[in-house]
Design a protein around this motif. Structure first.
Motif, PDB file in Angstrom:
ATOM      1  N   GLU A  65       0.837  -1.196   0.000  1.00 41.68           N
ATOM      2  CA  GLU A  65       0.000   0.000   0.000  1.00 41.68           C
ATOM      3  C   GLU A  65       0.869   1.243   0.000  1.00 41.68           C
ATOM      4  N   VAL A  92      -7.077  -3.813  -6.960  1.00 37.17           N
ATOM      5  CA  VAL A  92      -6.583  -2.501  -6.569  1.00 37.17           C
ATOM      6  C   VAL A  92      -7.659  -1.829  -5.743  1.00 37.17           C
ATOM      7  N   MET A  94      -8.465   1.250  -2.255  1.00 35.05           N
ATOM      8  CA  MET A  94      -8.057   2.387  -1.434  1.00 35.05           C
ATOM      9  C   MET A  94      -8.363   2.050   0.024  1.00 35.05           C
ATOM     10  N   ARG A 119      -6.803   8.903   1.840  1.00 38.49           N
ATOM     11  CA  ARG A 119      -7.027   7.636   1.150  1.00 38.49           C
ATOM     12  C   ARG A 119      -5.692   7.172   0.572  1.00 38.49           C
ATOM     13  N   PRO A 121      -3.683   4.271  -1.656  1.00 38.17           N
ATOM     14  CA  PRO A 121      -3.906   3.188  -2.622  1.00 38.17           C
ATOM     15  C   PRO A 121      -3.255   1.891  -2.147  1.00 38.17           C
TER      16      PRO A 121
END
Length: 156
Positions: A65, A92, A94, A119, A121
């Motif tokens: 992440e 993928v 968030m 947030r 990813p």
């Protein structure tokens, strides 16, 4: 933010690696690798190969992440090019992270705590020697044998 100091960061979501493992029916504790920015790709590759060579475990979950997303993808790609027959599913997402900041002690007392929600990813890559669902979003079939070069130095 010079007048504040960080107190805590709290992840609002559950672990994406755990969610991916649950969806695919795979265990998480013994077959997942959490990639970090400071970790060495070589160590992640060795750990993944060790997991895949364990009896009864035919899949590894690579999770990264933030700034470690690119390193997680690199690890998965190198592993696919060194081990024949790895099926892949990539997801993928968030993750919400709440950072809490409080005023430093030597400033005015009328300052409040501050919460910042950001947030981050993330990527979860499941690599399996067993066939995975080809209809799953993010599925990639194994590479052809001509594109795989076994690395004997990984046999440790």
């Amino acid at each position: 933010m010079d007048l504040y100091r960080p107190v805590i960061s709290v992840t609002a979501d559950g672990s994406p690696a755990a969610a991916a493992a649950e969806a695919s029916g795979l265990e998480t504790a013994e077959n997942s690798i959490r990639v970090t920015v400071n970790g060495k790709i070589r160590k992640y590759l060795t750990a993944a190969k060790k997991i895949l060579n364990t009896d009864g475990i035919n899949a590894v979950i690579v999770y990264g992440e933030g700034r470690a997303v690119t390193k997680a993808i690199s690890c998965a790609e190198v592993l696919k090019h060194r081990m024949l027959g790895l099926h892949q599913i990539t997801s993928v997402g968030m993750t919400k992270v709440t950072d809490v900041w409080e005023p430093k002690l030597d400033v005015e007392e009328d300052m409040d705590r501050v919460q910042v929600i950001r947030r981050v990813p993330n990527v979860t890559i499941t690599l399996s020697l067993d066939p995975l669902d080809p209809q799953a979003l993010g599925y990639q079939p194994p590479l052809p044998e001509s594109e795989v070069t076994p690395d004997t130095s990984m046999d440790e």
